[in-house]
Scaffold this motif. Structure first.
Motif, PDB file in Angstrom:
ATOM      1  N   GLY A  57       0.817  -1.205   0.000  1.00 14.44           N
ATOM      2  CA  GLY A  57       0.000   0.000   0.000  1.00 14.44           C
ATOM      3  C   GLY A  57       0.847   1.249   0.000  1.00 14.44           C
ATOM      4  N   GLY A  58       0.698   2.055  -1.011  1.00 18.04           N
ATOM      5  CA  GLY A  58       1.447   3.302  -1.113  1.00 18.04           C
ATOM      6  C   GLY A  58       0.550   4.423  -1.594  1.00 18.04           C
ATOM      7  N   PRO A  59       0.980   5.653  -1.385  1.00 16.61           N
ATOM      8  CA  PRO A  59       0.179   6.803  -1.828  1.00 16.61           C
ATOM      9  C   PRO A  59       0.373   7.072  -3.324  1.00 16.61           C
ATOM     10  N   TYR A  60      -0.151   6.190  -4.143  1.00 14.99           N
ATOM     11  CA  TYR A  60       0.003   6.309  -5.592  1.00 14.99           C
ATOM     12  C   TYR A  60      -0.705   7.539  -6.127  1.00 14.99           C
ATOM     13  N   VAL A  68      -2.250   4.469   4.895  1.00 12.33           N
ATOM     14  CA  VAL A  68      -2.377   4.778   3.470  1.00 12.33           C
ATOM     15  C   VAL A  68      -3.773   4.362   3.026  1.00 12.33           C
ATOM     16  N   PRO A  69      -4.626   5.319   2.701  1.00 12.40           N
ATOM     17  CA  PRO A  69      -6.000   4.980   2.337  1.00 12.40           C
ATOM     18  C   PRO A  69      -6.066   4.007   1.156  1.00 12.40           C
ATOM     19  N   PHE A  70      -6.960   3.047   1.251  1.00 12.06           N
ATOM     20  CA  PHE A  70      -7.119   2.021   0.218  1.00 12.06           C
ATOM     21  C   PHE A  70      -7.463   2.616  -1.147  1.00 12.06           C
ATOM     22  N   ILE A  71      -8.029   3.808  -1.180  1.00 12.90           N
ATOM     23  CA  ILE A  71      -8.391   4.440  -2.455  1.00 12.90           C
ATOM     24  C   ILE A  71      -7.197   4.471  -3.407  1.00 12.90           C
ATOM     25  N   ALA A  93      -5.789  11.970  -3.918  1.00 13.44           N
ATOM     26  CA  ALA A  93      -6.829  11.140  -3.301  1.00 13.44           C
ATOM     27  C   ALA A  93      -6.535  10.931  -1.823  1.00 13.44           C
ATOM     28  N   THR A  94      -5.262  10.826  -1.482  1.00 10.23           N
ATOM     29  CA  THR A  94      -4.881  10.668  -0.081  1.00 10.23           C
ATOM     30  C   THR A  94      -5.253  11.915   0.713  1.00 10.23           C
ATOM     31  N   TYR A  95      -4.936  13.089   0.174  1.00 13.73           N
ATOM     32  CA  TYR A  95      -5.298  14.362   0.817  1.00 13.73           C
ATOM     33  C   TYR A  95      -6.813  14.443   0.993  1.00 13.73           C
TER      34      TYR A  95
END
Length: 182
Positions: free
Chosen positions: A9-12, A135-138, A16-18
């Protein structure tokens, strides 16, 4: 030559994370918010004031807490004393329709892996816990949508928190390597 890629899981998609931090009013690593905002503004040379985004109490401690690099994220979490995004961001920083956030979004988007016109060429094993509290799943969901034609094996499930998910990821990679004789 890369033969296989394993990614957890990473902030790709940093934008979307913000958004997730705003929508959920929760961030498990509260220091991430000032670090990302500062990184986007300074690193991209955007003509914005960091103080438009961060509460005054964060600004007062930005250099001694975060920029000093003297503390772990766990220590910073204790020092900051909150995991509520609304305690960290100003009204302007929370307002996704503001001119300032619109400019920040441009930087967040351009610094996201998913914004690149690129598709992984090596086989990828992507793992993400849908329960990830850091890290959000989105991010993984958007990666799957973006890279529909790539050779990616997805492993998404309810594997617990970020740490529990990371442990499960390591074990699943170990199993995969053993099965492949690596």
């Amino acid at each position: 030559l890369v033969h296989q890629v394993f990614c957890g899981g990473g902030p790709y998609d940093v934008r979307a994370t913000y958004n997730n931090f705003i929508e959920s009013d929760n961030v498990n690593i509260p220091a991430a918010i000032p670090m990302v905002i500062q990184g986007m503004i300074v690193g991209n040379g955007i003509d914005l004031n960091i103080s438009d985004f961060l509460q005054p109490w964060i600004m007062e401690n930005l250099d001694s807490w975060i920029n000093s690099k003297s503390y772990t994220v766990a220590q910073l979490k204790t020092m900051m004393g909150t995991t509520h995004t609304s305690d960290i961001l100003t009204e302007k920083g929370l307002d996704r329709t503001s001119k300032e956030v619109s400019e920040l979004y441009k930087a967040l988007s351009s610094n996201s892996v998913l914004a690149l016109n690129w598709v992984p060429s090596a086989p990828v094993y992507m793992f993400h816990s849908m329960d990830d509290d850091v890290v959000p799943f989105i991010n993984a969901s958007k990666a799957k949508t973006k890279w529909t034609d790539a050779n990616i094996q997805y492993n998404f499930g309810y594997y617990g928190s970020h740490i529990k998910g990371a442990l499960r990821f390591i074990l699943s990679v170990k199993t995969w390597l053993e099965e492949e004789g690596e």
